[in-house]
Enzyme design. Structure first.
Site, mmCIF file in Angstrom:
data_model
loop_
_atom_site.group_PDB
_atom_site.id
_atom_site.type_symbol
_atom_site.label_atom_id
_atom_site.label_comp_id
_atom_site.label_asym_id
_atom_site.label_seq_id
_atom_site.Cartn_x
_atom_site.Cartn_y
_atom_site.Cartn_z
ATOM 1 N N HIS A 170 1.100 -0.875 0.602
ATOM 2 C CA HIS A 170 0.447 0.151 -0.329
ATOM 3 C C HIS A 170 1.317 1.348 -0.556
ATOM 4 O O HIS A 170 1.433 1.134 0.548
ATOM 5 C CB HIS A 170 -1.060 0.480 0.895
ATOM 6 C CG HIS A 170 -2.265 0.983 1.287
ATOM 7 N ND1 HIS A 170 -1.828 2.335 1.371
ATOM 8 C CD2 HIS A 170 -3.334 0.186 0.315
ATOM 9 C CE1 HIS A 170 -3.202 2.933 1.100
ATOM 10 N NE2 HIS A 170 -3.775 2.198 0.772
ATOM 11 N N ASP B 1 -8.224 -4.977 -0.167
ATOM 12 C CA ASP B 1 -8.339 -6.124 -1.688
ATOM 13 C C ASP B 1 -8.259 -7.383 -1.781
ATOM 14 O O ASP B 1 -8.767 -7.926 -2.082
ATOM 15 C CB ASP B 1 -8.080 -5.951 -2.550
ATOM 16 C CG ASP B 1 -8.073 -4.311 -3.366
ATOM 17 O OD1 ASP B 1 -7.686 -2.951 -3.301
ATOM 18 O OD2 ASP B 1 -9.876 -3.730 -2.826
HETATM 19 C C1 SDX Z 1 -6.568 0.031 -2.648
HETATM 20 O O1 SDX Z 1 -4.102 4.911 -2.052
HETATM 21 C C2 SDX Z 1 -4.882 4.148 -1.227
HETATM 22 O O2 SDX Z 1 -5.759 4.896 -0.502
HETATM 23 C C3 SDX Z 1 -5.710 3.387 -2.158
HETATM 24 C C4 SDX Z 1 -7.003 2.308 -1.434
HETATM 25 C C5 SDX Z 1 -7.978 2.841 -0.940
HETATM 26 O O3 SDX Z 1 -8.772 1.972 -0.229
HETATM 27 O O4 SDX Z 1 -8.753 4.247 -1.598
HETATM 28 O O5 SDX Z 1 -6.534 2.019 -0.251
HETATM 29 C C6 SDX Z 1 -7.183 1.220 -2.031
HETATM 30 O O6 SDX Z 1 -5.572 0.619 -3.904
HETATM 31 C C7 SDX Z 1 -5.195 -0.775 -2.117
HETATM 32 C C8 SDX Z 1 -3.993 -1.065 -3.112
HETATM 33 C C9 SDX Z 1 -4.776 -2.600 -3.976
HETATM 34 N N1 SDX Z 1 -3.326 -2.545 -5.005
HETATM 35 C C10 SDX Z 1 -2.646 -3.168 -4.628
HETATM 36 O O7 SDX Z 1 -2.968 -4.749 -3.957
HETATM 37 C C11 SDX Z 1 -2.078 -3.872 -5.867
HETATM 38 C C12 SDX Z 1 -1.064 -4.303 -5.636
HETATM 39 N N2 SDX Z 1 0.336 -3.845 -4.839
HETATM 40 C C13 SDX Z 1 0.812 -2.741 -5.319
HETATM 41 O O8 SDX Z 1 1.081 -2.638 -6.843
HETATM 42 C C14 SDX Z 1 1.570 -1.828 -4.444
HETATM 43 O O9 SDX Z 1 1.917 -1.924 -3.202
HETATM 44 C C15 SDX Z 1 0.982 -0.840 -4.803
HETATM 45 C C16 SDX Z 1 0.326 -0.037 -6.111
HETATM 46 C C17 SDX Z 1 -0.387 -0.812 -3.786
HETATM 47 C C18 SDX Z 1 1.689 1.240 -3.948
HETATM 48 O O10 SDX Z 1 2.344 0.782 -4.518
HETATM 49 P P1 SDX Z 1 4.056 2.093 -4.188
HETATM 50 O O11 SDX Z 1 3.762 2.904 -2.973
HETATM 51 O O12 SDX Z 1 3.827 2.624 -5.430
HETATM 52 O O13 SDX Z 1 5.241 1.303 -3.812
HETATM 53 P P2 SDX Z 1 6.148 0.470 -4.878
HETATM 54 O O14 SDX Z 1 5.453 -0.020 -5.818
HETATM 55 O O15 SDX Z 1 7.483 1.872 -5.273
HETATM 56 O O16 SDX Z 1 6.147 -0.839 -4.765
HETATM 57 C C19 SDX Z 1 7.376 -0.486 -3.280
HETATM 58 C C20 SDX Z 1 8.267 -1.914 -3.199
HETATM 59 C C21 SDX Z 1 8.928 -2.138 -4.380
HETATM 60 O O17 SDX Z 1 10.274 -3.067 -4.727
HETATM 61 P P3 SDX Z 1 11.747 -2.100 -4.692
HETATM 62 O O18 SDX Z 1 11.744 -1.385 -6.136
HETATM 63 O O19 SDX Z 1 11.647 -1.016 -3.796
HETATM 64 O O20 SDX Z 1 12.784 -3.760 -5.072
HETATM 65 O O21 SDX Z 1 7.524 -3.191 -3.069
HETATM 66 C C22 SDX Z 1 7.504 -3.626 -4.270
HETATM 67 C C23 SDX Z 1 8.094 -3.409 -5.142
HETATM 68 O O22 SDX Z 1 8.046 -4.002 -6.622
HETATM 69 N N3 SDX Z 1 5.896 -4.240 -4.294
HETATM 70 C C24 SDX Z 1 5.259 -5.334 -4.334
HETATM 71 C C25 SDX Z 1 4.495 -5.520 -4.120
HETATM 72 N N4 SDX Z 1 4.091 -4.048 -4.104
HETATM 73 C C26 SDX Z 1 4.984 -3.416 -3.805
HETATM 74 N N5 SDX Z 1 5.603 -6.646 -4.554
HETATM 75 C C27 SDX Z 1 5.321 -7.781 -5.064
HETATM 76 N N6 SDX Z 1 4.152 -8.006 -4.415
HETATM 77 C C28 SDX Z 1 3.349 -6.491 -4.169
HETATM 78 N N7 SDX Z 1 2.077 -6.471 -4.328
#
Ligand code: SDX
Length: 428
Positions: free
Chosen positions: A307, A364
């Site tokens: 998140h 989710d």
């Molecule tokens: C919602 O914002 C809100 O409030 C949203 C929400 C709401 O109520 O409105 O809470 C609802 O959207 C919840 C989130 C739903 N999305 C997912 O579940 C999709 C999977 N999650 C990711 O795509 C990710 O965690 C995000 C999009 C939610 C957050 O992304 P960020 O903050 O941009 O973080 P990032 O992508 O830069 O990740 C940081 C690190 C990375 O690794 P490094 O480059 O540091 O090595 O964490 C890793 C990412 O690769 N990572 C994951 C991961 N999420 C982040 N690795 C594997 N699986 C994941 N799910």
């Protein structure tokens, strides 16, 4: 003595005001930075940038805290109804018994949608994604209420548009479901409460009686409350940005629905179920998929994990996980998908990749398992998210318009070509 922040640019010191929120969050106010120094700030994805102040929702990502208008999500999910929370988000205070009755009755006046909207449904290909249909229907509503096109027309018109949206969203979501099944639409039954009416319009067959299951009603109320608002998330920020151009509230909400559809945002609940089904079909080898999620060369991500703000447990996920157990037990359903989800969570939360990156289950991760147990198809899950989030989007729009905020228009740093002379096509 108000706090300030000092920065030195090109040898010159600038002093910027620091503002402190009611929960002691702090921000450097850079509203005058460019006029003072010629500099802007850059923060792709707005990971460190506040777009506004707001009195609606407070969340603390480190502590896993979520409050709507000062009330904890745990208490609201346990003790309130969804329309009670919608009232709270919109008006800032919990309603009295009479205020809530009046609000519910105001909503009931508007539950019907114009019959002509059925023709729009006929034009959608069977099997087209429900979120694409919902975006279209939100925008189509504005065609029937031309006075709503001027969002600043009057407070009375604004309130009527808010009530129409809250009242008609369940009707349209149920029509989207019926479109999938090819069954006749079921009209609203204003003798039922908001959630029961939605479930009745969705699951009642025109030729059969339908008794709304109180287990479904309780679970649905809880799920809608948990999704009702989440401060400046991607879709709420979209609603605010579109609304800041003085486009209608219908257009702003249609834009919010579009933003929510993305798999990184509200579309994740559909992706989670598809991911769990993929793991089950592959033999349930959870460790294999944890490794895929960690592999930078593998596009696979653990959907429902991580998140932007929560670097601790998403408090909503905790409540939904417990509701999952309750609902499936009450319905006597033993869903292997839930067991895979729990195993995935258990293994991930012990794995250094997820621990170091503070990746926990988000809202989710478990929600789709309950929706599925109630009979919703996977591609309807994000429609359910939008149904819950609607009052939050409206509250954010209302706050932005009430404050008369300026049109949102971020700056950029240009990295393209410098000025160059045009070259005739025969000389290129
Ligand atoms: C919602 O914002 C809100 O409030 C949203 C929400 C709401 O109520 O409105 O809470 C609802 O959207 C919840 C989130 C739903 N999305 C997912 O579940 C999709 C999977 N999650 C990711 O795509 C990710 O965690 C995000 C999009 C939610 C957050 O992304 P960020 O903050 O941009 O973080 P990032 O992508 O830069 O990740 C940081 C690190 C990375 O690794 P490094 O480059 O540091 O090595 O964490 C890793 C990412 O690769 N990572 C994951 C991961 N999420 C982040 N690795 C594997 N699986 C994941 N799910």
């Amino acid at each position: 003595m108000s706090e300030t922040a000092k920065i030195i640019l090109d040898g010159k010191e600038y002093e910027l005001p620091v503002i402190t929120g009611t929960e002691n969050e702090k921000a450097i106010d850079i509203s005058n930075l460019r006029s003072m120094s010629g500099y802007i700030t850059l923060d792709t994805g707005y990971k460190n940038t506040g777009a506004t102040t707001s009195a609606i929702t407070f969340l603390d990502g480190e502590k896993g805290i979520l409050h709507y208008r000062g009330y904890s999500i745990e208490e609201l999910a346990e003790k309130a109804s969804f329309t009670e929370v919608a009232y709270l988000l919109l008006d800032g205070e919990l309603p009295t018994q009479k205020q809530l009755e009046d609000f519910n009755n105001e909503i009931k006046i508007h539950t019907l949608v114009n019959e002509d909207l059925q023709n729009i449904f006929k034009s959608f290909p069977t099997g087209s994604h429900p979120m694409g249909q919902l975006i279209s229907m939100m925008s189509a509503l504005s065609a029937y209420y031309p006075k709503s096109l001027d969002p600043n027309r009057s407070d009375e018109q604004k309130r009527r548009t808010m009530l129409r949206l809250i009242a008609k969203m369940p009707t349209l979501c149920a029509m989207i479901y019926k479109k999938r099944t090819g069954h006749p639409f079921i009209y609203p039954n204003n003798k039922l409460d908001y959630v029961s009416n939605f479930l009745n319009m969705t699951f009642k067959h025109v030729s059969d009686e339908y008794e709304v299951d109180p287990v479904y009603v309780d679970a649905m109320n809880k799920l809608l409350i948990l999704h009702a608002d989440h401060e400046q998330n991607c879709s709420a920020s979209t609603v605010r940005l579109v609304g800041s151009s003085h486009a209608s509230l219908y257009a702003s909400i249609a834009a919010g629905v579009a933003a929510l559809w993305g798999p990184l945002h509200g579309g994740a609940n559909q992706q989670v179920l598809e991911m769990l089904e993929q793991i089950k079909a592959d033999g349930g080898d959870v460790a294999k998929f944890i490794n895929k999620a960690k592999d930078k060369n593998d596009p696979f991500r653990l959907m429902g994990f991580g998140h932007r703000v929560y670097k601790n447990f998403d408090p909503r996920a905790k409540i939904i996980k417990k509701a999952c157990d309750d609902v499936l037990n009450k319905l006597g359903i033993n869903d292997p998908i839930l067991e895979i989800a729990k195993k995935l969570e258990e293994v991930a939360l012990k794995d250094s990749y997820f621990v170091e990156r503070k990746l926990y289950p988000n809202v989710d991760f478990y929600s789709g398992i309950i929706y599925r147990a109630m009979g919703f198809p996977t591609d309807m899950f994000t429609v359910m998210f939008a149904l819950g989030r609607l009052p939050g989007w409206i509250a954010q729009w209302k706050e932005m318009t009430k404050e008369g905020q300026p049109i949102g228009r971020p700056r950029q740093i240009y990295t393209g070509n410098n000025l160059r002379p045009f070259v005739e096509i025969n000389k290129r």
